[in-house]
Each structure stands twice: as C-alpha cells, then as structure tokens.
Write an enzyme that holds these catalytic residues in place. Structure first.
Site, PDB file in Angstrom:
ATOM      1  N   GLU A  91      -4.815  -3.707 -25.408  1.00 17.60           N
ATOM      2  CA  GLU A  91      -4.790  -2.633 -26.398  1.00 17.60           C
ATOM      3  C   GLU A  91      -3.502  -1.822 -26.348  1.00 17.60           C
ATOM      4  O   GLU A  91      -2.948  -1.600 -25.282  1.00 17.60           O
ATOM      5  CB  GLU A  91      -5.949  -1.672 -26.112  1.00 17.60           C
ATOM      6  CG  GLU A  91      -7.290  -2.273 -26.412  1.00 17.60           C
ATOM      7  CD  GLU A  91      -8.420  -1.502 -25.752  1.00 17.60           C
ATOM      8  OE1 GLU A  91      -8.454  -0.269 -25.892  1.00 17.60           O
ATOM      9  OE2 GLU A  91      -9.259  -2.138 -25.089  1.00 17.60           O
ATOM     10  N   CYS A 104       1.134   4.094 -26.555  1.00 17.27           N
ATOM     11  CA  CYS A 104       0.468   4.010 -25.257  1.00 17.27           C
ATOM     12  C   CYS A 104       0.211   2.535 -24.985  1.00 17.27           C
ATOM     13  O   CYS A 104      -0.527   1.880 -25.724  1.00 17.27           O
ATOM     14  CB  CYS A 104      -0.849   4.794 -25.314  1.00 17.27           C
ATOM     15  SG  CYS A 104      -1.860   4.611 -23.837  1.00 17.27           S
ATOM     16  N   CYS A 111      -8.176  -4.411 -14.873  1.00 17.52           N
ATOM     17  CA  CYS A 111      -7.672  -3.530 -13.820  1.00 17.52           C
ATOM     18  C   CYS A 111      -8.562  -3.694 -12.597  1.00 17.52           C
ATOM     19  O   CYS A 111      -9.761  -3.927 -12.715  1.00 17.52           O
ATOM     20  CB  CYS A 111      -7.719  -2.084 -14.305  1.00 17.52           C
ATOM     21  SG  CYS A 111      -7.067  -0.878 -13.127  1.00 17.52           S
ATOM     22  N   CYS A 115     -12.006   2.700 -11.061  1.00 21.44           N
ATOM     23  CA  CYS A 115     -12.393   4.092 -11.343  1.00 21.44           C
ATOM     24  C   CYS A 115     -13.738   4.115 -12.075  1.00 21.44           C
ATOM     25  O   CYS A 115     -13.949   3.381 -13.048  1.00 21.44           O
ATOM     26  CB  CYS A 115     -11.333   4.800 -12.180  1.00 21.44           C
ATOM     27  SG  CYS A 115      -9.747   4.941 -11.328  1.00 21.44           S
ATOM     28  N   CYS A 118     -14.007   4.759 -16.009  1.00 24.00           N
ATOM     29  CA  CYS A 118     -13.031   4.104 -16.888  1.00 24.00           C
ATOM     30  C   CYS A 118     -13.549   2.762 -17.398  1.00 24.00           C
ATOM     31  O   CYS A 118     -14.147   1.994 -16.652  1.00 24.00           O
ATOM     32  CB  CYS A 118     -11.725   3.904 -16.129  1.00 24.00           C
ATOM     33  SG  CYS A 118     -10.443   3.103 -17.106  1.00 24.00           S
ATOM     34  N   CYS A 332      -8.531   3.901 -23.727  1.00 22.59           N
ATOM     35  CA  CYS A 332      -8.186   2.489 -23.523  1.00 22.59           C
ATOM     36  C   CYS A 332      -9.217   1.710 -22.717  1.00 22.59           C
ATOM     37  O   CYS A 332      -9.873   2.238 -21.851  1.00 22.59           O
ATOM     38  CB  CYS A 332      -6.818   2.356 -22.906  1.00 22.59           C
ATOM     39  SG  CYS A 332      -5.640   1.972 -24.195  1.00 22.59           S
TER      40      CYS A 332
HETATM   41  N1  SAH Z   1      -4.072   3.158 -14.085  1.00 18.45           N
HETATM   42  C1  SAH Z   1      -3.311   4.270 -14.510  1.00 18.45           C
HETATM   43  C2  SAH Z   1      -3.067   4.353 -16.021  1.00 18.45           C
HETATM   44  C3  SAH Z   1      -4.164   4.009 -16.975  1.00 18.45           C
HETATM   45  S1  SAH Z   1      -5.423   5.118 -17.474  1.00 18.45           S
HETATM   46  C4  SAH Z   1      -3.936   5.549 -14.040  1.00 18.45           C
HETATM   47  O1  SAH Z   1      -4.989   5.496 -13.420  1.00 18.45           O
HETATM   48  O2  SAH Z   1      -3.352   6.600 -14.233  1.00 18.45           O
HETATM   49  C5  SAH Z   1      -4.787   6.481 -18.296  1.00 18.45           C
HETATM   50  C6  SAH Z   1      -5.565   7.753 -17.983  1.00 18.45           C
HETATM   51  O3  SAH Z   1      -6.873   7.783 -18.609  1.00 18.45           O
HETATM   52  C7  SAH Z   1      -5.815   7.925 -16.505  1.00 18.45           C
HETATM   53  O4  SAH Z   1      -5.536   9.249 -16.147  1.00 18.45           O
HETATM   54  C8  SAH Z   1      -7.301   7.626 -16.380  1.00 18.45           C
HETATM   55  O5  SAH Z   1      -7.845   8.153 -15.219  1.00 18.45           O
HETATM   56  C9  SAH Z   1      -7.817   8.226 -17.658  1.00 18.45           C
HETATM   57  N2  SAH Z   1      -9.152   7.806 -18.064  1.00 18.45           N
HETATM   58  C10 SAH Z   1      -9.773   6.635 -17.860  1.00 18.45           C
HETATM   59  N3  SAH Z   1     -11.014   6.646 -18.378  1.00 18.45           N
HETATM   60  C11 SAH Z   1     -11.180   7.850 -18.952  1.00 18.45           C
HETATM   61  C12 SAH Z   1     -12.251   8.471 -19.658  1.00 18.45           C
HETATM   62  N4  SAH Z   1     -13.400   7.841 -19.877  1.00 18.45           N
HETATM   63  N5  SAH Z   1     -12.058   9.727 -20.110  1.00 18.45           N
HETATM   64  C13 SAH Z   1     -10.893  10.387 -19.893  1.00 18.45           C
HETATM   65  N6  SAH Z   1      -9.856   9.853 -19.234  1.00 18.45           N
HETATM   66  C14 SAH Z   1      -9.991   8.606 -18.756  1.00 18.45           C
END
Ligand code: SAH
Length: 346
Positions: A91, A104, A111, A115, A118, A332
């Site tokens: 994406e 973006c 990944c 997390c 996510c 994303c």
């Molecule tokens: N792996 C990297 C970049 C990708 S995610 C990182 O962890 O920073 C981009 C951002 O979106 C990160 O800060 C991630 O923690 C956040 N993110 C992921 N899922 C989310 C959600 N459901 N709501 C809000 N932020 C989210």
C-alpha cells in the site's frame, strides 16, 4: 540472471553500461527514461535497437500495476494497492497538506515486529522491498495521481530499519538531483525502535527526520503492545534517541497512538513527559485507528484532553495528528489485509 537496473545508483549504472561496451553518455540517457517512468527498454525510442536488446538481456524492469485505488470523499487522500513483480501487494497513500503532497510508502511486504494494535503485522513478514520497488511507489503515485510529491514518510507497511540497506539505497535514489530530487529534510523514517540500527543511521548523516513509535513510556505497557520492546526497553530507546539527536542535530519525534485503557492514564502522560525531555523529542499524538482484527479502541476525548493537559503543564512540545483518509482504510496494512481475506474467501 537479470539485474535490477532501477535499484542502481547513477555511478553503478554507468559502470554497467561501460561493461556492456557502450559509451558513458548512454547511461544518462537510460537514467532519464527510467526517472520518467519508462518500464520497458523497448519504449526508450532514442536508443539504438541493438543497445535496447542488450539492455533487455542484462536487466529486468517491472511496472507496478494498480490493484486498487481509493480516493477519500472527505479530504482527497488517495490510497493505492500496488501489485509487485512477484504478485505480492503493498500500500501507498498520497496525502495533501498546505505545504505540499506527502506520500506514505511501505518498506516491506508484511512485517515481523508484531505490534498488537497494527494491521500490517498480522500475517508476519513476507519479504523486504527492493530499493526500486520503494522508488516506484513514489514515482507511480506521482504519475498516476498527477500530484507532485514533495515529502515522503516511511510509515506504510513494514519496519524500515529491518530492511536497512535497501532503505538507505532507496533514500539515495530518491534524493538524486537527476531523479525525483526529494530533499532529505522532506523525508521521515518511522521505526518501532530497532535501537541497534540508530547509530548506523546517524553515521550516514542524512538529515532526514527520525520518528520513533513509542506508544508507551514504561516497559510493562510497551512490551505488552510492542514485542520489539522486549530485550531492548524504553531506557535504551530513549538513550539511542538522545545519541541520534546529539550526532545529527535532528530532533526525534515520538509517535504515540492513544489506546483506550492501555497507555492513556495520567501516569503514562507524566512518564512520557520525562521520556521526551530526556532526549529532546517532539510528541505526535494520534487517536488509535480501530483495526477490525484487533481488540483495541481509541482513547475517549476526555482521556485525550486530560493527557494533553499534562503535556502542556510540563512544557512538552506535541501535535495531534489529523486523521486523513479515514473512509479509505488509510491506516496502513488494512487494505492489503482486506484483499488477502477476500482472496481467501473469509
Ligand atoms: N514500522 C514502523 C513504521 C510503520 S507504522 C514503525 O513502527 O514506526 C507507522 C505508524 O503507525 C507507527 O507509528 C505505528 O505504530 C502506527 N500504527 C500502527 N497501527 C496503528 C493503528 N491501528 N492506529 C494508529 N497508529 C497505528
């Protein structure tokens, strides 16, 4: 085996062209076609046919195709799902701000950081993206949307520091004055905190903005929602941020997604203030985006207000991120996931 011509830096391309027995200036001719989006040698019409055939034998090119494109009716945010050379999909989101258009991009297919809130990590890591694939996310988003891209954030699917060499090469390519020519100060790299790579990145002195997804200021909470914290710890993350700032002079930002009942209490806010002060970080508060497969919910307005009050009282710099593209699954990982689920029939 054919080589990936689009991932080559200008001087490498030149060396390759020379080794094919061609004149040096041919490299800049080819480079120009590539930077304009030509994705077959056949269409490079001002090159002799014999040279184009030679190129075709030595290198591969692929044009990413649009699997889906959604345009937000609310704010015009565009979300692309691209099909890659091997059938995988990633994406890319294009957002318009007053200062310009930001893309973006994803850095991996899937990944492995795990997390808990996510969507990108649900199926694990499939593979890393090549520099050429990241470059094409930017270029074809620009060509398809007709919007000139001025800023890049590596905040799509994947952990950029888990694909370090390819990401650094991509940054050099996208920064090339003869290519997209996007300044490093217009690029933001976001990481979940793979601290062992911070010094490597700082040593390159790229002048980009480093953003750390903190999401919790204490180990108990952070390790629960971010497995990457286990074995590292918040102290180490903050220390690595401080070293990065001292070495590069570039202030770090903390991403902090507010999750109801998880990381949004007054004591979280107070400790976050200390963490930010300890390394001079700016804080980006984001209301959590609800993900269908995840049990977490965004914090209430009331909790967010109380949280911000504590940051205000402590003089911590913060911004509340505007939510863009909320009607196009612009958080994303969600779109790719949806396609996979549809393909699997559930
Ligand atoms: N792996 C990297 C970049 C990708 S995610 C990182 O962890 O920073 C981009 C951002 O979106 C990160 O800060 C991630 O923690 C956040 N993110 C992921 N899922 C989310 C959600 N459901 N709501 C809000 N932020 C989210």
């Amino acid at each position: 085996m054919k080589k990936d011509i689009l991932s080559m830096l200008p001087e490498e391309l030149e060396a390759e062209i020379l080794s094919l027995g061609e004149a040096k200036y041919r490299a800049s001719q080819v480079g120009k076609w590539l930077s304009r989006g030509a994705r077959s040698f056949e269409e490079m019409s001002d090159l002799p046919k014999s040279f184009r055939e030679k190129l075709d034998e030595a290198f591969y090119l692929h044009k990413p195709s649009v699997l889906s494109k959604q345009v937000s009716a609310i704010d015009g945010t565009i979300k692309y799902l691209w099909e890659l050379r091997d059938g995988n999909a990633v994406e890319t989101v294009v957002m318009s701000y007053q200062y310009g258009n930001t893309v973006c991009i994803s850095s991996q297919v899937g990944c492995r950081q795990g997390c808990a809130f996510c969507a990108s990590t649900i199926g694990g890591l499939v593979r890393c993206l090549e520099p050429s694939e990241m470059l094409d996310e930017v270029l074809f988003s620009e060509l398809d949307s007709g919007k000139r891209i001025s800023h890049i954030v590596l905040m799509g699917i994947g952990e950029p520091l888990d694909n370090f060499d390819n990401v650094v090469r991509f940054l050099k390519l996208v920064n090339d004055p003869k290519g997209l020519n996007i300044g490093m100060r217009h690029i933001t790299l976001s990481t979940c905190g793979l601290t062992e790579r911070f010094d490597d990145l700082a040593a390159l002195d790229l002048q980009l903005t480093l953003t750390v997804s903190l999401h919790a200021p204490d180990d108990e909470t952070r390790s629960k929602i971010m497995p990457a914290n286990r074995g590292r710890g918040v102290d180490e993350v903050v220390a690595a941020c401080k070293r990065y700032y001292q070495k590069t002079g570039r202030r770090i930002s903390f991403e902090y997604a507010m999750i109801d009942g998880v990381n949004d209490t007054a004591s979280h806010a107070s400790l976050l203030c200390k963490r930010a002060r300890d390394c001079g970080a700016h804080v980006n508060l984001i209301p959590l985006n609800h993900v269908e497969e995840r049990r977490f919910r965004p914090s209430t307005q009331g909790h967010m207000k109380a949280f911000m009050k504590i940051l205000d009282e402590n003089g911590v710099n913060y911004t509340v991120r505007r939510t863009l593209g909320s009607d196009v699954d612009a958080s994303c990982g969600q779109l790719r996931r949806k396609m996979e689920k549809n393909a699997a029939g559930n």
